[in-house]
Write a protein that holds these residues in place. Structure first.
Motif, PDB file in Angstrom:
ATOM      1  N   ASN A 192      58.571 -67.493 -18.126  1.00 43.83           N
ATOM      2  CA  ASN A 192      59.768 -66.656 -18.273  1.00 43.83           C
ATOM      3  C   ASN A 192      61.011 -67.514 -18.138  1.00 43.83           C
ATOM      4  O   ASN A 192      61.089 -68.393 -17.284  1.00 43.83           O
ATOM      5  N   GLY A 193      61.961 -67.251 -18.962  1.00 40.99           N
ATOM      6  CA  GLY A 193      63.270 -67.888 -18.841  1.00 40.99           C
ATOM      7  C   GLY A 193      64.285 -66.795 -18.558  1.00 40.99           C
ATOM      8  O   GLY A 193      64.533 -65.939 -19.389  1.00 40.99           O
ATOM      9  N   LEU A 194      64.867 -66.788 -17.343  1.00 42.08           N
ATOM     10  CA  LEU A 194      65.742 -65.694 -16.934  1.00 42.08           C
ATOM     11  C   LEU A 194      67.199 -66.118 -16.794  1.00 42.08           C
ATOM     12  O   LEU A 194      67.960 -65.509 -16.058  1.00 42.08           O
ATOM     13  N   GLY A 195      67.611 -67.134 -17.441  1.00 39.66           N
ATOM     14  CA  GLY A 195      68.979 -67.619 -17.294  1.00 39.66           C
ATOM     15  C   GLY A 195      69.986 -66.683 -17.955  1.00 39.66           C
ATOM     16  O   GLY A 195      69.655 -65.785 -18.717  1.00 39.66           O
ATOM     17  N   GLU A 196      71.303 -66.916 -17.643  1.00 41.66           N
ATOM     18  CA  GLU A 196      72.365 -66.078 -18.190  1.00 41.66           C
ATOM     19  C   GLU A 196      72.678 -66.417 -19.634  1.00 41.66           C
ATOM     20  O   GLU A 196      73.233 -65.600 -20.354  1.00 41.66           O
ATOM     21  N   ASN A 197      72.332 -67.601 -20.072  1.00 39.70           N
ATOM     22  CA  ASN A 197      72.515 -67.965 -21.472  1.00 39.70           C
ATOM     23  C   ASN A 197      71.245 -68.668 -21.967  1.00 39.70           C
ATOM     24  O   ASN A 197      70.321 -68.920 -21.191  1.00 39.70           O
ATOM     25  N   ALA A 242      61.189 -74.631 -19.148  1.00 41.69           N
ATOM     26  CA  ALA A 242      60.661 -75.992 -19.146  1.00 41.69           C
ATOM     27  C   ALA A 242      60.184 -76.400 -17.756  1.00 41.69           C
ATOM     28  O   ALA A 242      59.249 -77.187 -17.623  1.00 41.69           O
ATOM     29  N   THR A 243      60.781 -75.873 -16.716  1.00 36.64           N
ATOM     30  CA  THR A 243      60.371 -76.230 -15.352  1.00 36.64           C
ATOM     31  C   THR A 243      59.174 -75.401 -14.892  1.00 36.64           C
ATOM     32  O   THR A 243      58.556 -75.723 -13.887  1.00 36.64           O
ATOM     33  N   ALA A 244      58.856 -74.344 -15.555  1.00 34.86           N
ATOM     34  CA  ALA A 244      57.750 -73.451 -15.217  1.00 34.86           C
ATOM     35  C   ALA A 244      57.922 -72.850 -13.831  1.00 34.86           C
ATOM     36  O   ALA A 244      56.967 -72.597 -13.104  1.00 34.86           O
ATOM     37  N   ALA A 245      59.155 -72.621 -13.444  1.00 43.08           N
ATOM     38  CA  ALA A 245      59.427 -72.055 -12.122  1.00 43.08           C
ATOM     39  C   ALA A 245      59.123 -70.561 -12.087  1.00 43.08           C
ATOM     40  O   ALA A 245      58.739 -70.032 -11.044  1.00 43.08           O
ATOM     41  N   TYR A 246      59.307 -69.872 -13.191  1.00 47.72           N
ATOM     42  CA  TYR A 246      59.085 -68.429 -13.243  1.00 47.72           C
ATOM     43  C   TYR A 246      57.921 -68.131 -14.189  1.00 47.72           C
ATOM     44  O   TYR A 246      58.107 -67.668 -15.294  1.00 47.72           O
ATOM     45  N   SER A 247      56.724 -68.415 -13.776  1.00 43.89           N
ATOM     46  CA  SER A 247      55.554 -68.163 -14.629  1.00 43.89           C
ATOM     47  C   SER A 247      54.772 -66.983 -14.079  1.00 43.89           C
ATOM     48  O   SER A 247      54.774 -66.718 -12.876  1.00 43.89           O
ATOM     49  N   ASP A 248      54.121 -66.283 -14.976  1.00 40.38           N
ATOM     50  CA  ASP A 248      53.253 -65.152 -14.627  1.00 40.38           C
ATOM     51  C   ASP A 248      51.838 -65.465 -15.089  1.00 40.38           C
ATOM     52  O   ASP A 248      51.640 -66.090 -16.122  1.00 40.38           O
TER      53      ASP A 248
END
Length: 186
Positions: free
Chosen positions: A65-70, A79-85
């Motif tokens: 998941n990419g949850l950034g504002e832009n 790319a960092t895989a910090a928010y993976s499910d």
């Protein structure tokens, strides 16, 4: 114009009926198509029988998941895989009663048996057709042989009237023998 290179044979050709029948049954298009229909119906029966079996399914899911504002921030987080499910699961089911599955199996079995009976009928038809052809060949050869014997007998008989016509007896006043001889000759 057809000009034969070698003289045709006048003797009957002996045909091995077992080999001819085997070739006819393996190469006839209707029989090949019918045997393919049997294979198709057997595959359908296999699929229908699988409907009777219990079903066990394994499921898995992994996503980033990419949850950034832009868009740039979202791609950087992906790319960092910090928010993976991720998710794992299994599902086991047995249909109750299974009437539809039994009906499908019975229908597929009937189709297989129908295709096999049609194959046997087609086989018998082709065997009878081959027998008719071989019988016709033998009959035609017998007719040819009989006609040839009659032609030879007619040629022999024709020699007698030809000799009488070419060498007539002295003329008799009661009838014209030359007219009778030419009549016989004709």
């Amino acid at each position: 114009n057809l000009i034969p290179i070698s003289m045709p044979t006048r003797d009957i050709v002996e045909i091995d009926t077992d080999v001819a029948l085997q070739l006819a049954l393996t190469n006839h298009p209707n029989l090949v198509r019918q045997s393919l229909n049997i294979v198709i119906r057997e595959k359908e029966l296999f699929v229908a029988q699988n409907g009777l079996l219990p079903q066990l399914d394994f499921e898995s899911l992994y996503r980033l998941n990419g949850l950034g504002e832009n868009l740039g921030d979202a791609l950087e987080q992906m790319a960092t895989a910090a928010y993976s499910d991720w998710q794992l699961g299994a599902s086991f089911s047995v249909p109750l009663g299974r009437r539809q599955a039994f009906a499908n199996v019975r229908t597929a079995e009937m189709k297989v048996s129908r295709e096999r009976v049609l194959f046997e009928q087609e086989t018998l038809t082709r065997a009878h057709d081959l027998g008719d052809v071989l019988r016709k060949i033998r009959l035609d050869h017998e007719q040819y042989r009989e006609a040839n014997l009659r032609l030879q007998a007619a040629e022999k008989w024709l020699q007698g009237p030809r000799i009488r016509y070419l060498n007539p007896l002295p003329n008799d006043d009661r009838q014209n023998l030359l007219l009778q001889y030419i009549n016989d000759y004709l």
